[in-house]
Motif scaffolding. Structure first.
Motif, PDB file in Angstrom:
ATOM      1  N   LEU A 251       0.826  -1.203   0.000  1.00  0.00           N
ATOM      2  CA  LEU A 251       0.000   0.000   0.000  1.00  0.00           C
ATOM      3  C   LEU A 251       0.862   1.256   0.000  1.00  0.00           C
ATOM      4  O   LEU A 251       0.577   2.221  -0.720  1.00  0.00           O
ATOM      5  N   PHE A 252       1.933   1.248   0.777  1.00  0.00           N
ATOM      6  CA  PHE A 252       2.828   2.405   0.857  1.00  0.00           C
ATOM      7  C   PHE A 252       3.493   2.684  -0.488  1.00  0.00           C
ATOM      8  O   PHE A 252       3.577   3.834  -0.931  1.00  0.00           O
ATOM      9  N   VAL A 253       3.971   1.631  -1.141  1.00  0.00           N
ATOM     10  CA  VAL A 253       4.642   1.793  -2.435  1.00  0.00           C
ATOM     11  C   VAL A 253       3.686   2.383  -3.465  1.00  0.00           C
ATOM     12  O   VAL A 253       4.020   3.334  -4.185  1.00  0.00           O
ATOM     13  N   VAL A 254       2.471   1.839  -3.531  1.00  0.00           N
ATOM     14  CA  VAL A 254       1.492   2.320  -4.515  1.00  0.00           C
ATOM     15  C   VAL A 254       1.091   3.761  -4.221  1.00  0.00           C
ATOM     16  O   VAL A 254       1.049   4.611  -5.129  1.00  0.00           O
ATOM     17  N   LEU A 255       0.811   4.075  -2.938  1.00  0.00           N
ATOM     18  CA  LEU A 255       0.429   5.443  -2.574  1.00  0.00           C
ATOM     19  C   LEU A 255       1.579   6.415  -2.796  1.00  0.00           C
ATOM     20  O   LEU A 255       1.357   7.575  -3.176  1.00  0.00           O
ATOM     21  N   ALA A 256       2.818   5.965  -2.566  1.00  0.00           N
ATOM     22  CA  ALA A 256       3.980   6.823  -2.792  1.00  0.00           C
ATOM     23  C   ALA A 256       4.106   7.185  -4.271  1.00  0.00           C
ATOM     24  O   ALA A 256       4.394   8.341  -4.624  1.00  0.00           O
ATOM     25  N   ILE A 257       3.889   6.208  -5.142  1.00  0.00           N
ATOM     26  CA  ILE A 257       3.929   6.464  -6.590  1.00  0.00           C
ATOM     27  C   ILE A 257       2.838   7.465  -6.970  1.00  0.00           C
ATOM     28  O   ILE A 257       3.080   8.435  -7.705  1.00  0.00           O
ATOM     29  N   ILE A 258       1.620   7.231  -6.443  1.00  0.00           N
ATOM     30  CA  ILE A 258       0.516   8.148  -6.718  1.00  0.00           C
ATOM     31  C   ILE A 258       0.830   9.546  -6.205  1.00  0.00           C
ATOM     32  O   ILE A 258       0.557  10.558  -6.870  1.00  0.00           O
ATOM     33  N   TYR A 259       1.440   9.623  -5.025  1.00  0.00           N
ATOM     34  CA  TYR A 259       1.775  10.917  -4.416  1.00  0.00           C
ATOM     35  C   TYR A 259       2.772  11.689  -5.272  1.00  0.00           C
ATOM     36  O   TYR A 259       2.571  12.874  -5.565  1.00  0.00           O
ATOM     37  N   PHE A 260       3.844  11.036  -5.702  1.00  0.00           N
ATOM     38  CA  PHE A 260       4.871  11.731  -6.484  1.00  0.00           C
ATOM     39  C   PHE A 260       4.361  12.119  -7.869  1.00  0.00           C
ATOM     40  O   PHE A 260       4.683  13.197  -8.371  1.00  0.00           O
ATOM     41  N   VAL A 261       3.557  11.251  -8.481  1.00  0.00           N
ATOM     42  CA  VAL A 261       2.966  11.606  -9.778  1.00  0.00           C
ATOM     43  C   VAL A 261       2.024  12.792  -9.607  1.00  0.00           C
ATOM     44  O   VAL A 261       1.998  13.713 -10.437  1.00  0.00           O
ATOM     45  N   GLY A 262       1.248  12.788  -8.530  1.00  0.00           N
ATOM     46  CA  GLY A 262       0.345  13.901  -8.260  1.00  0.00           C
ATOM     47  C   GLY A 262       1.092  15.203  -8.035  1.00  0.00           C
ATOM     48  O   GLY A 262       0.661  16.263  -8.509  1.00  0.00           O
ATOM     49  N   CYS A 263       2.198  15.151  -7.319  1.00  0.00           N
ATOM     50  CA  CYS A 263       3.021  16.348  -7.102  1.00  0.00           C
ATOM     51  C   CYS A 263       3.549  16.899  -8.424  1.00  0.00           C
ATOM     52  O   CYS A 263       3.528  18.108  -8.663  1.00  0.00           O
ATOM     53  N   CYS A 264       4.005  15.997  -9.285  1.00  0.00           N
ATOM     54  CA  CYS A 264       4.541  16.423 -10.584  1.00  0.00           C
ATOM     55  C   CYS A 264       3.440  17.025 -11.449  1.00  0.00           C
ATOM     56  O   CYS A 264       3.645  18.050 -12.124  1.00  0.00           O
ATOM     57  N   ALA A 265       2.254  16.401 -11.434  1.00  0.00           N
ATOM     58  CA  ALA A 265       1.137  16.912 -12.228  1.00  0.00           C
ATOM     59  C   ALA A 265       0.718  18.289 -11.756  1.00  0.00           C
ATOM     60  O   ALA A 265       0.457  19.192 -12.564  1.00  0.00           O
ATOM     61  N   ARG A 266       0.636  18.477 -10.462  1.00  0.00           N
ATOM     62  CA  ARG A 266       0.244  19.782  -9.918  1.00  0.00           C
ATOM     63  C   ARG A 266       1.283  20.840 -10.241  1.00  0.00           C
ATOM     64  O   ARG A 266       0.956  21.963 -10.625  1.00  0.00           O
ATOM     65  N   ARG A 267       2.566  20.499 -10.096  1.00  0.00           N
ATOM     66  CA  ARG A 267       3.640  21.451 -10.387  1.00  0.00           C
ATOM     67  C   ARG A 267       3.636  21.844 -11.860  1.00  0.00           C
ATOM     68  O   ARG A 267       3.773  23.018 -12.197  1.00  0.00           O
ATOM     69  N   ASN A 268       3.440  20.869 -12.734  1.00  0.00           N
ATOM     70  CA  ASN A 268       3.431  21.155 -14.176  1.00  0.00           C
ATOM     71  C   ASN A 268       2.221  21.987 -14.564  1.00  0.00           C
ATOM     72  O   ASN A 268       2.292  22.834 -15.455  1.00  0.00           O
TER      73      ASN A 268
END
Length: 276
Positions: A251-268
């Motif tokens: 769960l942590f690995v999957v949520l971490a991937i989602i978190y970092f992708v979300g951060c990149c999407a928001r920043r872009n």
């Protein structure tokens, strides 16, 4: 990555996170259906975690849908990005909580294992082998009184005579940690087994262990007050905690991937709007 692409990525992130939340809830329900009411200590936290993630994602999705109904002005975009920032912050706290719990779970369950006994297919357990946290919880009189009443109600011990009709079947059985620790006296006592639920207590015990004196053939006594029973419960809890800990790692690995992708999407998205 433009604003449209970033919003598309964020929507898919919400969708996959929602699926993950549903998977967590299903896992919690599975745990509740495979255990009796006395052994559901980890069921409620797992279901609550899944429900919390689901509510956060559902709220995020509903807010984004509401914003779509209006023109995408500067303030609308700022509101959307601000909300997603709050969503990512909450997700970050969830990741930290999962990480802390998982690390503690592995530390607590690091000690303790069964001991092989000649002539038995199952292992026996000793309370002192387990972590100090388990010892503190199981030696607490209030905690153990509750667990003891649960063990008596579960009738795990009383079912043994129905599962194993003959003494030979019983001796060849592969008992669970609770059955081995709570339903019978430790093998060191040397009490001869008459059947799966009755031992000849007229035999002088070989060992001076207090567990040999505590054991009684009564269905409400058995070895529920024995240290071997507490050790069997500790082994059961260790196994359960390990299952949840391993699930939390995934769960942590999957949520971490989602978190970092979300951060990149928001920043872009913010960067693309500033260039526009």
């Amino acid at each position: 990555m433009g604003v449209g692409t970033s919003n598309f990525v964020i929507r898919w992130i919400n969708f996959f996170t929602m699926l993950l939340a549903v998977a967590v809830i299903i896992f919690g329900i599975w745990m509740s259906n495979h255990h009796d009411g006395c052994r559901k200590s980890l069921t409620l936290p797992v279901i609550s975690l899944g429900a919390f993630i689901f509510i956060i994602v559902r709220t995020s999705t509903a807010t984004c849908q509401h914003l779509k109904e209006f023109d995408f002005s500067f303030w609308t975009l700022v509101s959307s990005l601000t909300f997603h920032l709050q969503y990512l912050i909450i997700l970050c706290f969830i990741l930290i909580a999962i990480l802390v719990f998982t690390v503690l779970a592995f530390i607590v369950t690091n000690n303790g294992s069964g001991h092989n006994v000649a002539g038995l297919r199952y292992k026996e357990y000793q309370l002192e082998d387990y972590s100090s946290w388990f010892l503190k919880q199981l030696n607490n009189s209030r905690n153990w009184a509750h667990l003891r009443s649960c063990l008596v109600k579960s009738e795990d011990c009383n079912k043994l005579s129905k599962k194993y009709k003959t003494l030979k079947q019983y001796k060849l059985a592969k008992l669970t940690s609770i059955e081995a620790g709570c339903c019978r006296p430790p093998s060191e006592c040397g009490y001869p087994a008459v059947n799966a639920s009755y031992y000849d207590l007229t035999f002088h015990p070989v060992s001076a262990s207090y567990d040999c004196r505590r054991y009684k053939n009564s269905r409400v006594v058995k070895c529920y007050d024995c240290d071997s029973c507490k050790a069997g419960v500790a082994q059961y809890m260790k196994t359960e905690w390990r299952i949840v800990a391993i699930f939390n790692v995934v769960l942590f690995v999957v949520l971490a991937i989602i978190y970092f992708v979300g951060c990149c999407a928001r920043r872009n998205a913010a960067r693309s709007h500033s260039k526009a």
